[in-house]
Design a protein around this motif. Structure first.
Motif, PDB file in Angstrom:
ATOM      1  N   LEU A  17       0.826  -1.214   0.000  1.00 41.62           N
ATOM      2  CA  LEU A  17       0.000   0.000   0.000  1.00 41.62           C
ATOM      3  C   LEU A  17       0.860   1.263   0.000  1.00 41.62           C
ATOM      4  N   ALA A  18       1.951   1.260   0.739  1.00 43.99           N
ATOM      5  CA  ALA A  18       2.828   2.434   0.786  1.00 43.99           C
ATOM      6  C   ALA A  18       3.445   2.703  -0.587  1.00 43.99           C
ATOM      7  N   VAL A  19       3.902   1.651  -1.253  1.00 37.68           N
ATOM      8  CA  VAL A  19       4.494   1.822  -2.587  1.00 37.68           C
ATOM      9  C   VAL A  19       3.438   2.317  -3.566  1.00 37.68           C
ATOM     10  N   ALA A  24       1.014   5.102  -8.011  1.00 37.99           N
ATOM     11  CA  ALA A  24       0.016   4.133  -8.461  1.00 37.99           C
ATOM     12  C   ALA A  24       0.283   3.654  -9.886  1.00 37.99           C
ATOM     13  N   ARG A  25       1.174   4.318 -10.586  1.00 31.93           N
ATOM     14  CA  ARG A  25       1.495   3.929 -11.967  1.00 31.93           C
ATOM     15  C   ARG A  25       2.693   2.991 -12.053  1.00 31.93           C
ATOM     16  N   LEU A  49      -7.432  -6.545  -2.211  1.00 29.02           N
ATOM     17  CA  LEU A  49      -7.504  -5.260  -1.511  1.00 29.02           C
ATOM     18  C   LEU A  49      -8.547  -4.336  -2.146  1.00 29.02           C
ATOM     19  N   GLU A  50      -8.720  -4.393  -3.444  1.00 21.43           N
ATOM     20  CA  GLU A  50      -9.761  -3.608  -4.113  1.00 21.43           C
ATOM     21  C   GLU A  50     -11.147  -4.113  -3.728  1.00 21.43           C
ATOM     22  N   LYS A  51     -11.345  -5.422  -3.717  1.00 23.54           N
ATOM     23  CA  LYS A  51     -12.645  -5.995  -3.347  1.00 23.54           C
ATOM     24  C   LYS A  51     -13.021  -5.665  -1.911  1.00 23.54           C
ATOM     25  N   GLY A  57      -9.367   3.363  -5.072  1.00 27.27           N
ATOM     26  CA  GLY A  57      -9.253   4.009  -6.367  1.00 27.27           C
ATOM     27  C   GLY A  57      -7.820   4.402  -6.641  1.00 27.27           C
ATOM     28  N   TYR A  58      -7.570   4.798  -7.865  1.00 25.85           N
ATOM     29  CA  TYR A  58      -6.255   5.256  -8.292  1.00 25.85           C
ATOM     30  C   TYR A  58      -6.462   6.651  -8.854  1.00 25.85           C
ATOM     31  N   HIS A  59      -5.785   7.630  -8.281  1.00 28.73           N
ATOM     32  CA  HIS A  59      -6.075   9.018  -8.609  1.00 28.73           C
ATOM     33  C   HIS A  59      -4.844   9.754  -9.110  1.00 28.73           C
TER      34      HIS A  59
END
Length: 173
Positions: A17-19, A24-25, A49-51, A57-59
């Motif tokens: 999660l930290a990375v 996020a790309r 983790l998404e479920k 989300g990825y922003h």
């Protein structure tokens, strides 16, 4: 009898999660290498983790000041009366469902909620507050503060210092 192969260890979700929060790309192969995991295990873990709504989300962080787009950001603080058996949750639900509400927090302090709203003009934000937020049953007070300049957003410095760099201050013990 079918034997199921189980991993002997669990992937470090906090590191994953930290990375991801920093970038996020990041390519899946690079992420897998960073975590010392297989690409397939990383994909499985991201999917899980998404479920579970751990990853929501990825922003992209946009510096609207560097575009030709009119964007006004406002911080809105709200006082509200909690409802019997529901507390603040039903009032919050009525508020956060508006598409204008980008972020909403329940607070401990002088106000009960803090919202971040984006609009095209100050008048548009003011109209939203007056016509949609203020009339909500249970809302007793709103305070709107307009953002004049964005220095830092989501951990990213949005401006250049006088010398064109974003150097941190030197800290000595």
């Amino acid at each position: 009898m079918i034997k199921i192969k189980r991993r002997e260890y669990i992937m470090d979700d906090k590191l994953l999660l930290a990375v991801m929060q920093k970038n996020a790309r990041i390519k899946l192969t690079d992420l897998a290498a960073t975590l010392d995991e297989s690409k397939e295990d990383v994909i499985d873990e991201l999917t899980r983790l998404e479920k579970e709504k751990v990853i929501c989300g990825y922003h992209t962080v946009v510096n609207w000041d560097k575009t030709n787009t009119d964007v006004v950001t406002a911080l809105i603080e709200i006082k509200a009366e909690p409802e019997r058996e529901y507390g603040y949750d039903r009032i919050a639900s009525r508020i956060y469902k508006y598409p204008e509400v980008e972020t909403m927090y329940l607070l401990a302090g002088r106000y009960d909620f803090a919202l971040i709203i984006k609009g095209h003009t100050m008048q548009q934000v003011a109209h939203f507050v007056a016509s949609k937020l203020a009339p909500i049953s249970g809302v007793t007070e709103t305070v709107t503060t307009f953002v004049l300049k964005n220095y830092k957003n989501s951990g990213l410095i949005m401006i250049e210092d006088e010398d064109g760099k974003n150097d941190r201050l030197v800290v000595t013990p």
